[in-house]
Structure formats: C-alpha cells, structure tokens
Design an enzyme around this catalytic site. Structure first.
Site, short mmCIF file in Angstrom:
data_model
loop_
_atom_site.label_atom_id
_atom_site.label_comp_id
_atom_site.label_asym_id
_atom_site.label_seq_id
_atom_site.Cartn_x
_atom_site.Cartn_y
_atom_site.Cartn_z
N LYS A 107 12.09 25.90 -37.93
CA LYS A 107 13.24 25.39 -38.69
C LYS A 107 12.84 25.02 -40.12
O LYS A 107 13.52 25.39 -41.07
CB LYS A 107 13.83 24.15 -38.00
CG LYS A 107 14.29 24.40 -36.56
CD LYS A 107 14.96 23.18 -35.96
CE LYS A 107 14.01 22.02 -35.67
NZ LYS A 107 13.06 22.25 -34.57
N ARG B 156 19.87 15.75 -32.62
CA ARG B 156 19.00 16.08 -31.49
C ARG B 156 19.51 15.47 -30.20
O ARG B 156 18.86 15.63 -29.16
CB ARG B 156 17.61 15.51 -31.75
CG ARG B 156 16.59 16.53 -32.25
CD ARG B 156 15.31 15.76 -32.55
NE ARG B 156 14.14 16.56 -32.43
CZ ARG B 156 13.46 17.06 -33.47
NH1 ARG B 156 13.89 16.88 -34.70
NH2 ARG B 156 12.36 17.73 -33.26
N ARG C 141 -0.88 24.65 -35.48
CA ARG C 141 -0.45 23.85 -36.63
C ARG C 141 -1.18 22.50 -36.65
O ARG C 141 -1.53 21.98 -37.70
CB ARG C 141 1.07 23.64 -36.56
CG ARG C 141 1.64 22.84 -37.72
CD ARG C 141 3.16 22.85 -37.72
NE ARG C 141 3.72 21.82 -36.86
CZ ARG C 141 5.04 21.67 -36.65
NH1 ARG C 141 5.90 22.48 -37.21
NH2 ARG C 141 5.48 20.71 -35.88
N ARG D 115 -0.78 16.06 -37.95
CA ARG D 115 0.24 15.36 -37.16
C ARG D 115 -0.26 15.05 -35.76
O ARG D 115 -0.61 15.95 -35.00
CB ARG D 115 1.51 16.23 -37.07
CG ARG D 115 2.32 16.21 -38.34
CD ARG D 115 3.52 17.11 -38.26
NE ARG D 115 4.36 16.86 -37.08
CZ ARG D 115 5.53 17.44 -36.88
NH1 ARG D 115 6.00 18.29 -37.75
NH2 ARG D 115 6.22 17.17 -35.78
N ARG E 294 7.51 16.53 -25.94
CA ARG E 294 8.56 16.88 -26.90
C ARG E 294 9.49 17.93 -26.31
O ARG E 294 10.70 17.90 -26.55
CB ARG E 294 7.94 17.36 -28.21
CG ARG E 294 7.48 16.18 -29.05
CD ARG E 294 6.35 16.54 -29.98
NE ARG E 294 6.73 17.41 -31.07
CZ ARG E 294 5.85 18.11 -31.80
NH1 ARG E 294 4.57 18.02 -31.53
NH2 ARG E 294 6.26 18.87 -32.77
P1 ADP Z 1 9.38 19.29 -34.43
O1 ADP Z 1 10.70 19.96 -34.52
O2 ADP Z 1 8.22 20.20 -34.60
O3 ADP Z 1 9.25 18.38 -33.23
P2 ADP Z 1 10.16 17.32 -36.44
O4 ADP Z 1 9.45 17.06 -37.70
O5 ADP Z 1 11.55 17.83 -36.52
O6 ADP Z 1 9.21 18.32 -35.67
O7 ADP Z 1 10.20 15.99 -35.54
C1 ADP Z 1 9.06 15.24 -35.27
C2 ADP Z 1 9.42 13.96 -34.51
O8 ADP Z 1 10.27 13.14 -35.32
C3 ADP Z 1 10.18 14.15 -33.20
O9 ADP Z 1 9.34 14.42 -32.12
C4 ADP Z 1 10.86 12.76 -33.08
O10 ADP Z 1 9.96 11.77 -32.64
C5 ADP Z 1 11.22 12.43 -34.52
N1 ADP Z 1 12.58 12.92 -34.85
C6 ADP Z 1 12.90 13.87 -35.76
N2 ADP Z 1 14.23 14.07 -35.81
C7 ADP Z 1 14.78 13.24 -34.89
C8 ADP Z 1 16.09 12.98 -34.43
N3 ADP Z 1 17.16 13.64 -34.93
N4 ADP Z 1 16.28 12.04 -33.47
C9 ADP Z 1 15.25 11.37 -32.96
N5 ADP Z 1 13.97 11.57 -33.32
C10 ADP Z 1 13.72 12.49 -34.28
#
Ligand code: ADP
Length: 190
Positions: free
Chosen positions: A14, A89, A128, A134, A146
C-alpha cells in the site's frame, strides 16, 4: 474530488503504491502507520500509547486512531482528494470515516485492494524487517498476529464496501509499475 481507500494485508504494498498514486492523481496521502511512527519518533503522548500496541502487532484502539485521522484530514482543507492507506482497519473506523466525510459533503469514491497471498507477504515483511528497523516486522510471531488482526477485524470491510458497491481489487503480485498501472485503470474507470 476523489477519495480512495487503499486496502490490503500488511506488506501488500500500500505504502509503495501510494507514493506513485498521490503524485499521479494529486491526492493527499494519509498513512496511519506512518503518522503513528512519526509520533513514536518524536516521543509524543500519542506515540507512546500507539507503540504499546504496534510493537505487539495489535491494532491501536479505534477511538485514538479515528481522532488522529480526522485531525489529519482537517489539516488539509484545500486537498483535491485523499488517499487513505492503512485506514480504515475496522468496521467502526469505516463507519466513522463515512460519517466524518458525509459531514463535509464528501464520500469515499472507491476502496481498492492489493491482493496477495499470506505466505508471500510474510516473507516480504521479514525481508523488510532486516532494514526497516520496525519491531513489528522482525518477529514472525508478531507478523502472524498482524494477519490475525487483519482476518478478524479488517477483512469484514470487504463486505462493508461491497455492499456500498465501492470495492475493487487488483492483483498485488508483479512489478511495482505494473501494479500502479492496474490501480490506475480502476481509478480512471471511476
Ligand atoms: P502494515 O500494513 O505493514 O501492518 P502499517 O504501517 O499500516 O503497516 O501499520 C503498522 C501498525 O500500526 C499496525 O500493526 C497497527 O498497530 C498500527 N495501525 C496502523 N493503522 C491502524 C489503524 N487504522 N487502526 C489501528 N491500528 C493501526
């Protein structure tokens, strides 16, 4: 004005695609993951709170996430449209986003998923993790968590947006530029 939700499992690409799409269609890119990481880096209250969830691979609570997202949208009143990445999400996040946009006489134009197989994605994330720094990318158990969060809380959004006739999906496997092309075809058909 077009408002796009870029949808997909962790590691689906994404963020990578958003970088191209925001330029191509002049959209404001809002990545909740990036905003949380920015807050963690700057050691804000929000960052400290988010970190306790993110490090385990759990979702950050809806209330906190929704409020943060709304304030980011409000910081860009002149935007020609938004590209939401990593948000919504959960169903309550999606409902909150719909209500919030409706209050501004706007709506989500389309939700576009990057489709890819879990096993390929887990490999990508581990790869990654070697350079991203991370914590949530470095441990297979956290990565699996996740995916569990995705399956339980995020996957139901497919039905949510399908019911609104707004859900689209493209194959997320291939060269980066090919995938941008697939996404562009959907956007231009809207
Ligand atoms: P990825 O899609 O690789 O998991 P992101 O950077 O989108 O990476 O998200 C990393 C973390 O940030 C998630 O595992 C969660 O803990 C938090 N997070 C991101 N967006 C949301 C959301 N919309 N609601 C709740 N937690 C979120």
């Amino acid at each position: 004005m077009i408002n796009i939700v870029l949808f997909g499992k962790p590691g689906a690409g994404k963020g990578t695609q958003a970088e191209f799409l925001k330029e191509k269609y002049n959209l404001t890119h809002l990545s909740t993951g990036d905003i949380f990481r920015f807050n963690i880096k700057n050691d804000t209250d929000l960052g400290r709170l988010a970190k306790t969830y993110m490090d385990k691979g759990d979702l950050v609570p809806d209330e906190v996430t929704i409020q943060m997202l709304q304030s980011e949208v409000d910081k860009n009143p002149d935007s020609a449209g938004f590209l939401f990445d990593g948000f919504p999400r959960t169903i309550s996040q999606a409902q909150a986003l719909d209500a919030f946009l409706a209050s501004k006489n706007q709506e989500i134009t389309a939700t576009i998923a990057l489709d890819a197989d879990d096993e390929i994605l887990v490999e990508r994330l581990l790869e990654r993790g070697k350079t991203s720094g991370r914590a949530d990318d470095q441990d297979e158990e956290k990565i699996r968590n996740r995916y569990q969060e995705y399956n339980e809380k995020t996957a139901p959004l497919i039905d949510y947006y399908n019911q609104q006739g707004k859900f689209y999906s493209v194959n997320g496997i291939g060269a980066i530029i090919e995938i941008t092309e697939r996404l562009s075809q959907v956007i231009e058909s809207l």
